[in-house]
Design an enzyme around this catalytic site. Structure first.
Site, PDB file in Angstrom:
ATOM      1  CG  ASP A   1      -2.032   1.202   1.387  1.00  0.00           C
ATOM      2  OD1 ASP A   1      -2.779   1.254   0.665  1.00  0.00           O
ATOM      3  OD2 ASP A   1      -1.568   2.041   2.193  1.00  0.00           O
TER       4      ASP A   1
ATOM      5  CD  GLU B   1      -2.242   1.770  -3.577  1.00  0.00           C
ATOM      6  OE1 GLU B   1      -3.552   2.030  -3.863  1.00  0.00           O
ATOM      7  OE2 GLU B   1      -1.894   2.116  -2.203  1.00  0.00           O
TER       8      GLU B   1
END
Length: 938
Positions: A570, A599
């Site tokens: 994340d 990400e």
């Protein structure tokens, strides 16, 4: 006289009754008063929320209190329905700017009834750069705002007014040491001293005022040298034994707490202090811990402690905290205490003999499927055991189905096997906050916003499976066992497990890390407050030696103990490149086929230099790490949350970016070095589902939207790179939410099961869409042309064809290693009615039958819409609006194709071709030879 006395008594009684009645119906407000030494309140606001509710920004009013200017935040009863037990959270920040400065302390909570009562209202007081929330107005004389070592012999500090060297004292332990060379101004002074002794506390004392009677003291922190070689050489611990090492005869506990004055181990019989299952005395047995090298405290207990729970009591200067071990491998309910367990006893039967499904290790060979643990089983149509709903064991369950009328479909794990995925990507499955694990027996808890459902991106314990996904969160062994049962069942059904990991921030910065080593595990802003690159109030400092070690240790633990075969990071750009490379190397030392991706962006502004961030621009420095490709996502389906169309909905200006995605995304701000690094996707848990996005951005009929639903992921599944599918996209998943303005929820992190659950009625209603996803996945697995491993291969073997219209994209792949050595893929987005396109001559060397014809492997229109199954070289193919069509010329029947265990071959593909207006349906079954390969767990 008697009558007058009676009348007076009656009036007095009525007055008392009225006062009593008023007191029972009082509607108190809460006022939070905020003092800044510079008096500059126009640049600040407060973000305020009731416990477990959404927040809002409050603009202060200024008022004079005791002759000084204060800002006041008004929390009215009419808005918050306040009583004495109402709890509030508050963050004081730059006005309307989450990326700007904020007051230290993170999420600070206070109970209304604890305030100073004035005229029935509750008053609280906060001072600039002070984490305390006062219930009585404190004095506001000049003070030291921040103080920390800037290097090993320099202290940096800020004050509320000017100071002179003569008024400064530095106390090392309990001995004053000299300071020299004062420089700067109140917004940033430095002063030199002796080389710091990291084993002792330092206190800065400054006398303010002409009369010398007002003094301020502040502990000097080591913030400025945490990343230095000086600090790392003293406290950089490289051992692999932090946390609990358990045996039946002895348990050893180790905690890294280098600046603590003392550490105690607390051993409890129960895992939760107020649990109904904690019978009798809940006091702890305490054990003094001994400080060792590199700031590691340890103690060994020579008895079998299995089934007990533990915490540490930390003393740092004047502050004492009880904390949970960050390295804990399990916990009691709500993660308030670590669990002491025998990990060997948590292994399900056959755990040490299971075989992980074969995977080449080339990321492009994966079919990633993103799922929230609860979603798969929380709708009644799952039809599995009721006590497994929303649990790890629900994912492990096979044999479930749903029948409606004459139609029966597979559900749960069997549904995923039928779809054909290779990797199941689970949203955060380690212990997180915001779900009360003591309320799981209440089914209504999962039907309300901020109830029992949460995506899980607010972690508390990184090495502990989430308790709400277990059948008994009170017992620390159960959640561990059930996570393993899930991994085992997935592996036995041909699916590898991937974990979504959130090391970039914690749910509450004050929970564990910051109480153990203040400010070490987190990045700080220029003001000394927690930086907020995550958008959640804090961000971890992966570049610090022990935070980097913690991340590496944690992923290695999940890979070894649980056989996790992939990690999705994340907000990966909040991690530094070196950390990502180190943890990837450590994982590949265990198993080189483990996939790592994340990400490549942040959730806000970070002080981590851009050159160090694991972001789009540094992917070339992390060749074994992949990243989500938002260029592909936006080009195909449009911008987030229904705010814009993509090429599929008819925005032809996106054509160039779609083609870049087809070719593996080269020559963009993504610095990929191979197609293995690009995660191609059109929907994920964030933002609108694919079906909702299309509905919000298109006025087309449901029948046309179904074609778009298939076409969007058909582009993904036939592009070079790594395909990623959001759970439910294969059956047009929607997140209907009457509470939203448009009836659809694009940010359902806390919505409820009713919004988030996967309804298998969709699979029956949209069976053709599901079948087409299955066909596309099967085709991708069998067709090596869609999984080229290098850009050199792509540039050599993939040719973009001239279609003569921006609403039609076509490309040809010639690859003699594929089932279909010569292929053409055509997508039409509907901005042209019928598009006629001349097909090039096929490669005769690949045509074993000698028939000079192109044949159809797939069309999302279905076989019944075509009037013949093949077309000769030189003829035109007529592509209808919103059609995706895949053609092949010849078949490499001698080629041996390796496909995962659960797939025994290709199901029949629709053989179809548009050449006019009449209709004929033809099915062609394609037989494949295949090789099963598995890798045995070490």
């Amino acid at each position: 006289m008697f009558k007058k006395i009676f009348l007076l008594i009656s009036l007095l009684f009525l007055n008392v009754f009225a006062v009593s009645l008023f007191a029972d119906t009082v509607e108190p407000n809460v006022y939070v008063h905020y003092f800044r030494y510079d008096g500059a309140y126009d640049a600040w606001d407060a973000w305020v929320w009731k416990r477990n509710a959404n927040g809002s920004a409050i603009i202060p009013t200024t008022e004079t209190i005791s002759g000084q200017s204060w800002a006041t935040f008004d929390l009215p009863y009419s808005t918050y329905q306040i009583n004495a037990d109402t709890e509030f959270g508050i963050i004081i920040r730059a006005r309307n700017n989450w990326d700007g400065p904020r007051e230290p302390g993170g999420d600070r909570y206070f109970r209304a009834g604890d305030g100073h009562v004035i005229n029935g209202d509750y008053h609280f007081y906060i001072l600039q750069s002070n984490t305390t929330i006062y219930t009585v107005k404190p004095d506001t004389f000049h003070t030291i705002l921040t103080a920390s070592f800037d290097d090993q012999d320099t202290i940096q500090f800020t004050t509320t007014t000017t100071v002179t060297l003569a008024n400064i004292q530095l106390i090392k332990g309990d001995v004053q040491v000299p300071v020299t060379n004062l420089k700067g101004s109140p917004t940033g002074y430095t002063v030199d001293t002796q080389t710091v002794d990291l084993t002792l506390p330092y206190t800065l004392r400054i006398v303010f005022g002409d009369n010398g009677t007002t003094a301020s003291t502040r502990q000097v922190t080591f913030d400025g040298i945490y990343a230095s070689d000086f600090f790392n050489s003293a406290y950089g611990y490289t051992g692999n034994d932090l946390g609990l090492t358990y045996t039946k005869k002895k348990s050893t506990f180790k905690l890294w707490a280098p600046i603590s004055d003392s550490v105690k181990l607390n051993v409890y019989d129960a895992g939760h202090p107020t649990s109904v299952r904690a019978d009798g005395d809940d006091s702890a047995t305490e054990f003094e811990m001994t400080r060792g090298d590199y700031g590691v405290w340890s103690v060994s207990i020579s008895q079998d402690l299995a089934g007990k729970y533990y915490t540490y009591t930390i003393q740092n200067g004047n502050s004492t905290f009880e904390v949970v071990d960050p390295y804990a491998v399990s916990s009691g309910v709500n993660a308030l205490r670590g669990a002491i367990i025998d990990l060997d006893k948590t292994n399900p039967t056959g755990w040490n003999k299971i075989e992980i499904p074969y995977f080449s290790g080339r990321f492009v060979d994966a079919i990633l499927y993103e799922l929230h643990v609860r979603d798969l089983t929380s709708h009644a149509s799952w039809n599995g055991p009721s006590n497994y709903v929303g649990k790890f064991l629900g994912i492990a369950e096979t044999g479930t189905s749903f029948t409606k009328g004459d139609n029966t479909v597979k559900t749960g794990l069997d549904h995923m096997v039928e779809l054909g995925i290779t990797h199941l990507h689970l949203l955060p499955a380690f212990e997180f906050g915001y779900v009360d694990e003591t309320r799981l027996d209440d089914p209504n808890y999962f039907k309300i916003k901020d109830g029992g459902f949460n995506w899980g991106y607010m972690p508390t314990l990184f090495n502990v499976p989430e308790g709400s996904y277990s059948t008994n969160p009170y017992d620390g062994s159960v959640r561990v066992n059930e996570f393993k049962v899930m991994v085992k069942s997935l592996a036995e059904n041909g699916i590898r497990t991937v974990m979504d990991v959130v090391y970039n921030h914690t749910g509450d910065a004050n929970y564990n890390f910051n109480k153990i080593v203040p400010n070490y595990f987190f990045r700080l802003s220029d003001t000394g407050a927690l930086s907020n690159g995550s958008g959640t109030g804090n961000e971890t400092a992966s570049e610090h030696f022990m935070m980097r070690k913690f991340m590496v240790d944690s992923v290695v633990y999940w890979a070894k103990e649980y056989n996790v075969k992939g990690f999705r990071f994340d907000l990966m750009a909040l991690h530094d490149v070196e950390t990502m490379n180190q943890l990837t190397e450590a994982l590949h030392d265990i198993d080189p086929t483990i996939v790592v991706y994340g990400e490549p962006w942040t959730g806000g502004t970070t002080p981590l230099p851009a050159s160090q961030q694991a972001t789009k621009e540094t992917m070339d420095e992390m060749p074994n790490v992949a990243a989500f490709n938002d260029i592909v996502r936006n080009a195909i389906r449009g911008n987030n949350n229904g705010e814009g169309q993509g090429w599929v909905q008819g925005r032809n200006s996106s054509r160039a970016d779609v083609i870049k995605g087809i070719l593996g995304t080269q020559d963009t701000n993504y610095t990929f070095v191979s197609p293995n690094q690009t995660i191609n996707y059109v929907s994920a848990h964030d933002n609108s589902t694919l079906a909702d996005q299309i509905k919000l951005t298109s006025t087309k009929t449901l029948a046309i939207r179904k074609l778009m639903q298939t076409q969007a992921n058909a582009i993904v599944l036939t592009s070079q790179g790594v395909p990623f599918i959001h759970a439910g996209a294969e059956m047009m998943r929607t997140k209907v939410d009457p509470a939203e303005d448009n009836g659809l929820n694009h940010n359902s992190y806390n919505a409820s099961d009713l919004v988030n659950q996967m309804d298998y009625n969709w699979k029956i209603t949209h069976k053709t869409v599901f079948d087409q996803y299955v066909q596309l996945i099967e085709l991708r697995k069998a067709q090596r042309s869609f999984k080229l491993n290098t850009y050199e291969e792509i540039n050599e073997k993939v040719e973009i064809l001239n279609t003569g219209h921006d609403g039609v994209i076509a490309y040809r792949i010639v690859n003699d290693q594929s089932l279909y050595p010569d292929m053409i893929v055509i997508h039409s987005n509907g901005t042209k009615s019928m598009h006629s396109m001349a097909l090039p001559a096929g490669t005769d060397a690949f045509n074993k039958d000698g028939e000079p014809v192109w044949q159809i492997a797939f069309s999302n229109l279905g076989a019944e819409t075509f009037n013949k199954a093949q077309i000769a070289n030189g003829e035109n193919v007529n592509v209808k609006p919103h059609e995706t069509i895949i053609l092949y010329y010849g078949q490499n029947t001698d080629n041996t194709i390796t496909i995962p265990k659960q797939q025994s071959g290709l199901s029949p593909f629709a053989i179809s071709l548009i050449t006019g207006g009449s209709v004929l349906s033809i099915g062609a079954a394609i037989g494949l030879m295949f090789v099963f390969k598995k890798k045995k767990i070490a």
